[in-house]
Design a protein around this motif. Structure first.
Motif, PDB file in Angstrom:
ATOM      1  N   ALA A  25      66.810  50.687  57.905  1.00 55.36           N
ATOM      2  CA  ALA A  25      66.995  50.571  59.357  1.00 55.36           C
ATOM      3  C   ALA A  25      65.649  50.691  60.067  1.00 55.36           C
ATOM      4  O   ALA A  25      65.355  51.705  60.697  1.00 55.36           O
ATOM      5  N   GLY A  26      64.851  49.645  59.951  1.00 53.46           N
ATOM      6  CA  GLY A  26      63.576  49.576  60.626  1.00 53.46           C
ATOM      7  C   GLY A  26      63.593  48.534  61.732  1.00 53.46           C
ATOM      8  O   GLY A  26      64.625  47.929  62.015  1.00 53.46           O
ATOM      9  N   TYR A  27      62.435  48.337  62.327  1.00 58.31           N
ATOM     10  CA  TYR A  27      62.346  47.369  63.404  1.00 58.31           C
ATOM     11  C   TYR A  27      60.977  46.708  63.394  1.00 58.31           C
ATOM     12  O   TYR A  27      60.006  47.271  62.861  1.00 58.31           O
ATOM     13  N   THR A  28      60.908  45.530  63.984  1.00 56.87           N
ATOM     14  CA  THR A  28      59.675  44.751  63.998  1.00 56.87           C
ATOM     15  C   THR A  28      59.161  44.451  65.395  1.00 56.87           C
ATOM     16  O   THR A  28      58.093  43.871  65.535  1.00 56.87           O
ATOM     17  N   ASP A  29      59.907  44.820  66.418  1.00 53.78           N
ATOM     18  CA  ASP A  29      59.464  44.605  67.775  1.00 53.78           C
ATOM     19  C   ASP A  29      59.533  45.913  68.554  1.00 53.78           C
ATOM     20  O   ASP A  29      59.717  46.982  67.974  1.00 53.78           O
ATOM     21  N   SER A  30      59.400  45.824  69.855  1.00 57.19           N
ATOM     22  CA  SER A  30      59.269  47.021  70.667  1.00 57.19           C
ATOM     23  C   SER A  30      60.596  47.665  71.053  1.00 57.19           C
ATOM     24  O   SER A  30      60.597  48.736  71.653  1.00 57.19           O
ATOM     25  N   SER A  31      61.703  47.036  70.725  1.00 60.75           N
ATOM     26  CA  SER A  31      63.003  47.614  71.027  1.00 60.75           C
ATOM     27  C   SER A  31      63.947  47.389  69.857  1.00 60.75           C
ATOM     28  O   SER A  31      63.861  46.393  69.155  1.00 60.75           O
ATOM     29  N   TYR A  32      64.845  48.330  69.662  1.00 56.91           N
ATOM     30  CA  TYR A  32      65.818  48.175  68.611  1.00 56.91           C
ATOM     31  C   TYR A  32      67.069  48.994  68.917  1.00 56.91           C
ATOM     32  O   TYR A  32      67.014  49.997  69.615  1.00 56.91           O
ATOM     33  N   CYS A  33      68.163  48.526  68.379  1.00 56.14           N
ATOM     34  CA  CYS A  33      69.463  49.146  68.553  1.00 56.14           C
ATOM     35  C   CYS A  33      70.010  49.482  67.171  1.00 56.14           C
ATOM     36  O   CYS A  33      70.058  48.616  66.292  1.00 56.14           O
ATOM     37  N   MET A  34      70.411  50.705  66.981  1.00 55.04           N
ATOM     38  CA  MET A  34      70.957  51.139  65.699  1.00 55.04           C
ATOM     39  C   MET A  34      72.246  51.911  65.946  1.00 55.04           C
ATOM     40  O   MET A  34      72.290  52.774  66.822  1.00 55.04           O
ATOM     41  N   GLY A  35      73.258  51.599  65.187  1.00 57.95           N
ATOM     42  CA  GLY A  35      74.544  52.227  65.423  1.00 57.95           C
ATOM     43  C   GLY A  35      75.297  52.562  64.155  1.00 57.95           C
ATOM     44  O   GLY A  35      75.032  52.020  63.084  1.00 57.95           O
ATOM     45  N   TRP A  36      76.234  53.464  64.313  1.00 57.93           N
ATOM     46  CA  TRP A  36      77.188  53.817  63.271  1.00 57.93           C
ATOM     47  C   TRP A  36      78.583  53.441  63.731  1.00 57.93           C
ATOM     48  O   TRP A  36      78.972  53.725  64.870  1.00 57.93           O
ATOM     49  N   PHE A  37      79.329  52.827  62.839  1.00 58.64           N
ATOM     50  CA  PHE A  37      80.697  52.413  63.094  1.00 58.64           C
ATOM     51  C   PHE A  37      81.595  52.946  61.989  1.00 58.64           C
ATOM     52  O   PHE A  37      81.136  53.244  60.889  1.00 58.64           O
ATOM     53  N   ARG A  38      82.873  53.041  62.283  1.00 59.40           N
ATOM     54  CA  ARG A  38      83.818  53.453  61.257  1.00 59.40           C
ATOM     55  C   ARG A  38      85.116  52.680  61.420  1.00 59.40           C
ATOM     56  O   ARG A  38      85.462  52.227  62.502  1.00 59.40           O
ATOM     57  N   GLN A  39      85.815  52.559  60.320  1.00 61.08           N
ATOM     58  CA  GLN A  39      87.093  51.870  60.329  1.00 61.08           C
ATOM     59  C   GLN A  39      88.053  52.574  59.383  1.00 61.08           C
ATOM     60  O   GLN A  39      87.787  52.699  58.190  1.00 61.08           O
ATOM     61  N   ALA A  40      89.152  53.028  59.935  1.00 58.47           N
ATOM     62  CA  ALA A  40      90.203  53.652  59.158  1.00 58.47           C
ATOM     63  C   ALA A  40      91.287  52.622  58.867  1.00 58.47           C
ATOM     64  O   ALA A  40      91.424  51.628  59.593  1.00 58.47           O
TER      65      ALA A  40
END
Length: 126
Positions: A25-40
């Protein structure tokens, strides 16, 4: 772009803790969005937490159901996203996915993410 790989899932009793990791989970520009999701089983995939970092600010957002119990964080040097989960409840069980996006927008809506991991299973039972 390197793949996202989740780890750290497992089986715990109610009230227990787990720490999930998302490698790549890296980035190459000046902004990034990282999230966690779940599914039951039988439920829609839901956004649990997201981290938005951009020039001039940053933002963290959690689903109401996990506020005060889960913490999202990112280690820039290791390109790893984390989700610390405390006081786990049976309703927290499911497959957990990490995801990243580079569109300049960020929320817990899965449509904004470009890359996804394969998931790690979390079971909470007595």
């Amino acid at each position: 772009h390197v793949p996202l790989v989740e780890s750290g899932g497992g089986s715990v009793q109610p009230g227990g803790s787990l720490r999930l990791s998302c490698a790549g989970a890296g980035y190459t520009d000046s902004s990034y969005c990282m999230g966690w999701f779940r599914q039951a089983p039988g439920k829609e995939r839901e956004g649990v937490a997201r981290l938005f970092i951009f020039r001039g600010g940053n933002s963290i957002d959690y689903a109401d159901s996990v506020k005060g119990r889960f913490t999202i964080s990112h280690d820039n040097a290791k390109n790893t996203l984390f989700l610390q989960m405390n006081s786990l409840k049976p309703e927290d069980a499911g497959m957990y996915f990490c995801a990243t996006g580079y569109r300049g927008l960020c929320s817990r809506d899965r449509s904004l993410y470009d890359f996804w991991g394969q998931g790690t299973q979390v079971t909470v039972s007595s």
